[in-house]
Design a protein around this motif. Structure first.
Motif: not given
Length: 568
Positions: A539-568
């Motif tokens: 259930e935890a992974l299902l929640r993460f997967a569903t909400e993360f995919k929705q976030a990916c389809e929200n261009n404004e939200l995902i760009r904001d999140l990505f601005s704080r991603a750190i290069l591995d």
């Protein structure tokens, strides 16, 4: 060369009928074999694994071929599979100079890699002599190995007897190793390769190493030993079959005595029945082969393989035969969708697309025979077994890529024994009762698919793929490189590429900021070409997967999140 003959040669080549090409040209008088004819002949001989003959033919037109990149490529191919690396490298380099080509570059790299590996292997053996090494942890301990491989230590008399029967002198290092344990399954079962084989892009795998004896099934002169593989499977008489492979006969490891003679030190090669018995060099000696074996974990691509096979069974086109049979199916309007659903479940259960002796495989055997017999009401056993591999097995799209004939013959015998299939004077047919049971079962699957509709969470999750494992764990994976690539391109100058690691960085920011309560429950395991998230909590992974995919389809939200991603 006549236009008619040229068209035939081209047609045979496209259909992989290289034997037809060779036979047709061999019937021509020498006076009619011009440069183009001999070039076609050399290519056909190469594709048939007759590399020495191909080389001889191609060298006969060397004067005309010096400025022809194709001639250099074909002669390089001959040299490569004759293990004449320096000559192969020179030929491929000349071909690439005349006409640059990606495949030629791959062979150039393979030549260099093989030469480097060979030098390193010899250097390693010289560093610690083979018979001074510690092999106490070399073998895997199991009842299966003891029952099928491990013989009593060979006596001098047994060794001499086996060598006489095989017609080859066995390498001293092999004999020494067998005196420590005579055959078995090693802990490390993979050997790196410079080029792809039917098994993998970068390695081959073995099931076990045959011992010196006759008692066990997998010993050199056992029931499924070296001579059996040559006689029943058609492997070339170039030496001794040393190792069987997981493909159930479709490839083997051999000691190759072509260059050294029957009493010399043989090389170790992989022989690929799936590719017209193509011979691929592995190691210059048995010692370097044994020392070079590595653990399968070094090549663990199970999650990627499962993702690829899931994509195959969901989207790849059916073979022409299966497509035609489905179009004429009676009683099930969505038979293609039903078949794809069953095979998706098979991949989910096994981690790969293959049919064995399990319940879902038996259902697929039933479906294939039902479809085939519907179109061919007078089908015989021989006819069906001959055509079976063209339905799914060797299809270029939706196919398993190989099979063990014993599974399908055992299924057929069992269905006849149960009375579901009737053998009437050699003509096979499903009983009406068996057809009704099968159609009812397929209709139930079809009904379930209709109920699910197009809005199932698996559909909503795409291109992420949801996987449930036998262990109880669940995971989602994504083949990186295309989905949302424009997002990663915005920070390309910082080193982001859109690979699996970059997706892991983005997912980590999302989890930390949006679902912190799932940290430590949902984990990430990215690779260069693939992003993976996994958890023991469905259930935890299902929640993460569903909400993360929705976030990916929200261009404004995902760009904001990505601005704080750190290069591995």
């Amino acid at each position: 060369m006549s236009k008619e003959l040229l068209n035939k040669l081209k047609s045979w080549y496209e259909d992989d009928q290289h034997d037809q090409i060779a036979e047709a040209i061999e019937q021509l008088p020498e006076s009619e074999r011009d440069y183009e004819i001999v070039s076609h002949y050399g290519r056909a001989l190469n594709n048939l694994g007759r590399y020495s003959e191909a080389l001889q033919q191609l060298l006969s037109i060397e004067q005309q071929g010096r400025q022809d990149s194709v001639w250099h490529w074909r002669i390089g191919y001959s040299y490569f599979f004759l293990q004449r690396w320096e000559e192969a490298l020179s030929a491929f380099e000349q071909a690439d100079k005349l006409e640059p080509d990606e495949t030629t570059q791959e062979f150039i790299e393979a030549c260099r890699d093989t030469m480097e590996r060979q030098a390193e292997a010899i250097k390693e053996i010289n560093r610690v002599p083979f018979q001074e090494r510690d092999f106490s942890q070399f073998w895997e301990r199991s009842d299966y190995a003891d029952e099928n491989y491990v013989e009593a230590p060979p006596t001098a008399e047994m060794i001499a007897s086996i060598e006489e029967e095989l017609g080859y002198k066995l390498p001293a290092d092999y004999i020494w190793l067998m005196q420590q344990q005579n055959g078995g399954v090693p802990v490390n079962t993979c050997f790196p390769t410079a080029i792809a084989t039917s098994w993998a892009e970068d390695h081959v795998a073995i099931t076990g190493i045959m011992g010196i004896g006759r008692e066990k099934t997998y010993s050199l002169c056992g029931d499924l030993g070296s001579q059996f593989m040559l006689d029943d499977w058609g492997y070339p008489d170039i030496g001794v079959v040393l190792c069987d492979c997981p493909s159930a006969g479709h490839d083997v490891i051999m000691l190759d005595y072509r260059a050294c003679g029957r009493d010399g030190e043989p090389a170790v090669v992989h022989v690929d029945q799936e590719a017209n018995y193509r011979i691929t060099f592995l190691a210059p000696s048995i010692a370097t082969f044994i020392v070079g074996l590595v653990n399968e974990e070094a090549f663990d691509t199970s999650e990627q393989d499962q993702a690829d096979d899931l994509d195959k069974v969901e989207n790849a086109p059916f073979s022409p035969l299966l497509k035609s049979l489905c179009e004429k199916a009676k009683g099930i309007s969505q038979i293609e969708a039903v078949i794809r659903n069953i095979c998706t479940r098979i991949v989910g259960d096994k981690g790969h697309f293959s049919l064995h002796a399990d319940e879902l495989s038996a259902l697929m055997y039933d479906i294939q025979f039902w479809l085939y017999a519907n179109v061919n009401p007078a089908v015989t056993r021989e006819q069906y077994l001959a055509d079976y591999s063209e339905i799914i097995v060797f299809a270029k799209g939706f196919g398993t890529g190989g099979y063990a004939p014993g599974f399908i013959t055992d299924w057929l015998d069992e269905r006849i024994k149960q009375g579901d299939i009737v053998d009437d004077g050699g003509i096979l047919s499903l009983t009406e009762a068996a057809i009704k049971r099968l159609v009812d079962k397929l209709a139930a699957i079809e009904s379930d698919l209709e109920d699910q509709g197009a809005n199932s969470f698996e559909e909503e999750l795409k291109p992420f793929v949801w996987i449930e494992h036998d262990s109880g764990n669940v995971s989602i994976i994504l083949n990186a490189g295309s989905y949302k690539q424009e997002l990663f391109d915005t920070r390309a100058d910082e080193g982001f590429e859109g690979n699996g690691y970059d997706w892991g960085s983005l997912a980590a920011v999302y989890l930390e900021e949006k679902l912190p309560e799932l940290e430590g429950i949902v984990r990430f395991d990215p690779e260069a070409g693939m992003f993976c998230a996994y958890s023991k909590d469905r259930e935890a992974l299902l929640r993460f997967a569903t909400e993360f995919k929705q976030a990916c389809e929200n261009n404004e939200l995902i760009r904001d999140l990505f601005s704080r991603a750190i290069l591995d």
